[in-house]
Enzyme design. Structure first.
Site, PDB file in Angstrom:
ATOM      1  N   ARG A  57       0.802  -1.221   0.000  1.00 23.13           N
ATOM      2  CA  ARG A  57       0.000   0.000   0.000  1.00 23.13           C
ATOM      3  C   ARG A  57       0.839   1.276   0.000  1.00 23.13           C
ATOM      4  O   ARG A  57       0.633   2.186  -0.810  1.00 23.13           O
ATOM      5  CB  ARG A  57      -0.921   0.039   1.232  1.00 23.13           C
ATOM      6  CG  ARG A  57      -2.129  -0.836   1.130  1.00 23.13           C
ATOM      7  CD  ARG A  57      -2.479  -1.383   2.504  1.00 23.13           C
ATOM      8  NE  ARG A  57      -1.564  -2.459   2.776  1.00 23.13           N
ATOM      9  CZ  ARG A  57      -1.814  -3.738   2.451  1.00 23.13           C
ATOM     10  NH1 ARG A  57      -2.973  -4.079   1.977  1.00 23.13           N
ATOM     11  NH2 ARG A  57      -0.910  -4.669   2.653  1.00 23.13           N
ATOM     12  N   THR A  58       1.786   1.351   0.946  1.00 24.30           N
ATOM     13  CA  THR A  58       2.501   2.614   1.145  1.00 24.30           C
ATOM     14  C   THR A  58       3.379   2.935  -0.069  1.00 24.30           C
ATOM     15  O   THR A  58       3.358   4.063  -0.579  1.00 24.30           O
ATOM     16  CB  THR A  58       3.351   2.548   2.432  1.00 24.30           C
ATOM     17  OG1 THR A  58       2.534   2.011   3.475  1.00 24.30           O
ATOM     18  CG2 THR A  58       3.846   3.917   2.835  1.00 24.30           C
ATOM     19  N   LYS A  93      26.073  -5.031  -0.357  1.00 28.15           N
ATOM     20  CA  LYS A  93      27.544  -5.182  -0.350  1.00 28.15           C
ATOM     21  C   LYS A  93      28.142  -4.553   0.895  1.00 28.15           C
ATOM     22  O   LYS A  93      29.353  -4.387   0.982  1.00 28.15           O
ATOM     23  CB  LYS A  93      28.138  -4.498  -1.593  1.00 28.15           C
ATOM     24  CG  LYS A  93      27.658  -5.060  -2.917  1.00 28.15           C
ATOM     25  CD  LYS A  93      28.296  -4.244  -4.053  1.00 28.15           C
ATOM     26  CE  LYS A  93      27.609  -4.497  -5.373  1.00 28.15           C
ATOM     27  NZ  LYS A  93      27.929  -3.446  -6.345  1.00 28.15           N
ATOM     28  N   ARG A 141      11.198   3.849   4.159  1.00 25.85           N
ATOM     29  CA  ARG A 141      10.714   2.873   5.148  1.00 25.85           C
ATOM     30  C   ARG A 141      11.911   2.072   5.614  1.00 25.85           C
ATOM     31  O   ARG A 141      12.727   1.637   4.796  1.00 25.85           O
ATOM     32  CB  ARG A 141       9.667   1.939   4.543  1.00 25.85           C
ATOM     33  CG  ARG A 141       9.330   0.776   5.474  1.00 25.85           C
ATOM     34  CD  ARG A 141       8.155  -0.026   5.025  1.00 25.85           C
ATOM     35  NE  ARG A 141       6.914   0.689   5.250  1.00 25.85           N
ATOM     36  CZ  ARG A 141       5.703   0.142   5.121  1.00 25.85           C
ATOM     37  NH1 ARG A 141       5.581  -1.121   4.767  1.00 25.85           N
ATOM     38  NH2 ARG A 141       4.622   0.853   5.346  1.00 25.85           N
ATOM     39  N   HIS A 199       4.407   5.809  11.792  1.00 22.90           N
ATOM     40  CA  HIS A 199       3.974   5.636  10.394  1.00 22.90           C
ATOM     41  C   HIS A 199       2.989   6.794  10.156  1.00 22.90           C
ATOM     42  O   HIS A 199       1.774   6.612  10.116  1.00 22.90           O
ATOM     43  CB  HIS A 199       3.299   4.277  10.240  1.00 22.90           C
ATOM     44  CG  HIS A 199       3.064   3.835   8.812  1.00 22.90           C
ATOM     45  ND1 HIS A 199       3.203   4.682   7.731  1.00 22.90           N
ATOM     46  CD2 HIS A 199       2.680   2.633   8.308  1.00 22.90           C
ATOM     47  CE1 HIS A 199       2.920   3.996   6.625  1.00 22.90           C
ATOM     48  NE2 HIS A 199       2.609   2.764   6.946  1.00 22.90           N
TER      49      HIS A 199
HETATM   50  N1   CP Z   1      -0.415  -0.171   5.959  1.00 23.33           N
HETATM   51  C1   CP Z   1       0.783  -0.399   5.390  1.00 23.33           C
HETATM   52  O1   CP Z   1       1.778   0.239   5.742  1.00 23.33           O
HETATM   53  O2   CP Z   1       0.766  -1.346   4.410  1.00 23.33           O
HETATM   54  P1   CP Z   1       2.042  -1.785   3.535  1.00 23.33           P
HETATM   55  O3   CP Z   1       3.008  -2.472   4.488  1.00 23.33           O
HETATM   56  O4   CP Z   1       1.501  -2.697   2.492  1.00 23.33           O
HETATM   57  O5   CP Z   1       2.659  -0.540   2.980  1.00 23.33           O
END
Ligand code: CP
Length: 316
Positions: A58-59, A86, A108, A136
Site C-alpha cells: 500500500r505505502t 555489499k 521505510r 507511520h
Molecule cells: N499499511 C501499510 O503500511 O501497508 P504496507 O506495508 O503494504 O505498505
C-alpha cells in the site's frame, strides 16, 4: 496555514492545525482522484526517490502514484538489489542519493529512528513511510481522513485500537494523532501485546474485547507483527482469534454505526473475520487505501511549498 516542518518524520511534530490542513488538502485530492482529472503539475521537474528497506504494498504503491499524479519524476530504489547488500551503510546510501539532487525521499526502514537520522544527512524533504515500531505518520493521517469522512468529524469520538499494540508503529502514530484531536482512545489486547509504560499514553486499556468495544465509534484492528516479535506473545493464532479476532458478535458491542478499520496487510481469520472485513456497510478498509494516495499527495504538496518558502540550502 504554513507547514513548519521541512520533513514529515512523525505525528509527534505536527500541531492540530497542521493535521487539519493536511486533511483539508487531502480531501480535495481525494475528490480530484475520483474525477477523471487525476494529474497535476505541482511537482513537475522534481525528483522523488522511494527507498523501502521493508516490504510494502500500500505505502510504496500509493507514494509512487501520488508523486506521479503531481507530476514528479519518481524512482523506486530496489533496495534488495542495491549496494546495501555489499555492506554500504544507510547513511552512505542516503548521501550517495543526495548527491543526485532529489527533492523528496520517501523512506521505510525496520529500525526505529533510522528515518530521523537519515533526514539529518540530506538536504531534501524526507517522508517517513514507517520506521520500526516508532511511527507511520501517513498511515495515521489517512486513517484520520477516513474517519473524518465517515463520521463527519475528528473529535470527541471513542476509538478502539485492538491487537498487537506493542509492536505497531501504526498504533503509536494513531494514538498521537487521535489524542491531539481530542478523541477518547481505548487500547484492547492481551497484556503481552501492550507496550511498556502504557500509563503515559493517556488512553484506557482493556483486556476484554467486548468490554472495550462497548459504545465505540471506530474499531481499528491491527495485524500481529510477527517480524518484530522475538518470542511467544500469544498461545496460538486460534486462541488469539477466539479472544481478540473481530467478528460480527464482538462488533455488536460497539455503536450500531461503528466503522471497522485495518491498515493492512490483513490476516483474515487471525485478527479479523474475512466476511466482516469485506462488509461495505461496516468496513472502510478500501477507503483507507484510497485515502492513502490523497494524503500522500497532500503531504508532498505541503512539504514542497514549505521548502520553497525557505532560502535554498537551509536544513532543519
Ligand atoms: N499499511 C501499510 O503500511 O501497508 P504496507 O506495508 O503494504 O505498505
Amino acid at each position: 496555514m504554513t507547514f513548519r516542518a521541512q520533513h514529515l518524520l512523525g505525528i509527534e511534530q505536527l500541531s492540530p492545525t497542521e493535521i487539519t490542513a493536511i486533511l483539508d488538502l487531502a480531501d480535495q485530492y481525494a475528490d480530484m482522484n475520483r474525477s477523471g482529472r487525476k494529474r497535476g503539475d505541482l511537482l513537475a521537474g522534481l525528483t522523488q526517490i522511494n527507498m523501502f528497506f521493508e516490504n510494502s504494498t500500500r505505502t510504496q504503491a500509493s507514494f509512487e502514484i501520488a508523486g506521479k499524479r503531481l507530476g514528479a519524476d519518481v524512482m523506486n530504489m530496489a533496495m534488495q538489489a542495491s549496494s546495501i547488500k555489499k555492506g554500504e551503510t544507510l547513511i552512505d546510501t542516503a548521501l550517495t542519493l543526495n548527491a543526485m539532487h532529489p527533492d523528496l525521499l520517501v523512506v521505510r526502514h525496520p529500525h526505529s529512528g533510522a528515518v530521523n537520522l537519515l533526514a539529518e544527512k540530506v538536504n531534501c524533504a524526507v517522508l517517513n513511510a514507517g520506521d520500526g515500531r516508532h511511527e507511520h505518520p501517513t498511515q495515521a493521517l489517512l486513517d484520520a481522513l477516513t474517519i473524518r469522512r465517515a463520521k463527519g468529524r475528528l473529535h470527541r469520538l471513542n476509538v478502539a485500537i485492538c491487537g498487537d499494540i506493542a509492536h505497531s508503529r501504526v498504533a503509536r502514530s494513531n494514538i498521537l494523532l487521535l489524542g491531539k484531536m481530542e478523541n477518547r482512545i481505548r487500547l484492547i489486547g492481551p497484556p503481552t501485546l501492550m507496550p511498556a509504560q502504557i500509563d503515559h499514553f493517556g488512553v484506557e486499556v482493556y483486556e476484554d474485547m467486548r468490554e472495550g468495544l462497548a459504545d465505540v465509534d471506530v474499531v481499528m484492528m491491527l495485524r500481529l507483527q510477527r517480524e518484530r516479535m522475538d518470542g511467544g506473545f500469544i498461545p496460538s493464532e486460534r486462541e488469539y482469534y477466539h479472544r481478540y479476532g473481530l467478528d460480527t458478535e464482538k462488533l455488536s458491542h460497539a455503536k450500531d454505526d461503528a466503522i471497522v478499520m485495518h491498515p493492512g496487510p490483513m490476516n483474515r481469520g487471525v485478527e479479523i473475520d474475512g466476511t466482516l472485513a469485506d462488509d461495505i456497510n461496516r468496513s472502510v478498509i478500501q477507503e483507507q487505501v484510497e485515502m492513502g494516495v490523497a494524503v500522500r499527495m497532500a503531504c508532498m504538496h505541503l512539504l514542497v511549498e514549505a521548502r520553497n518558502a525557505q532560502p535554498v540550502g537551509v536544513m532543519v
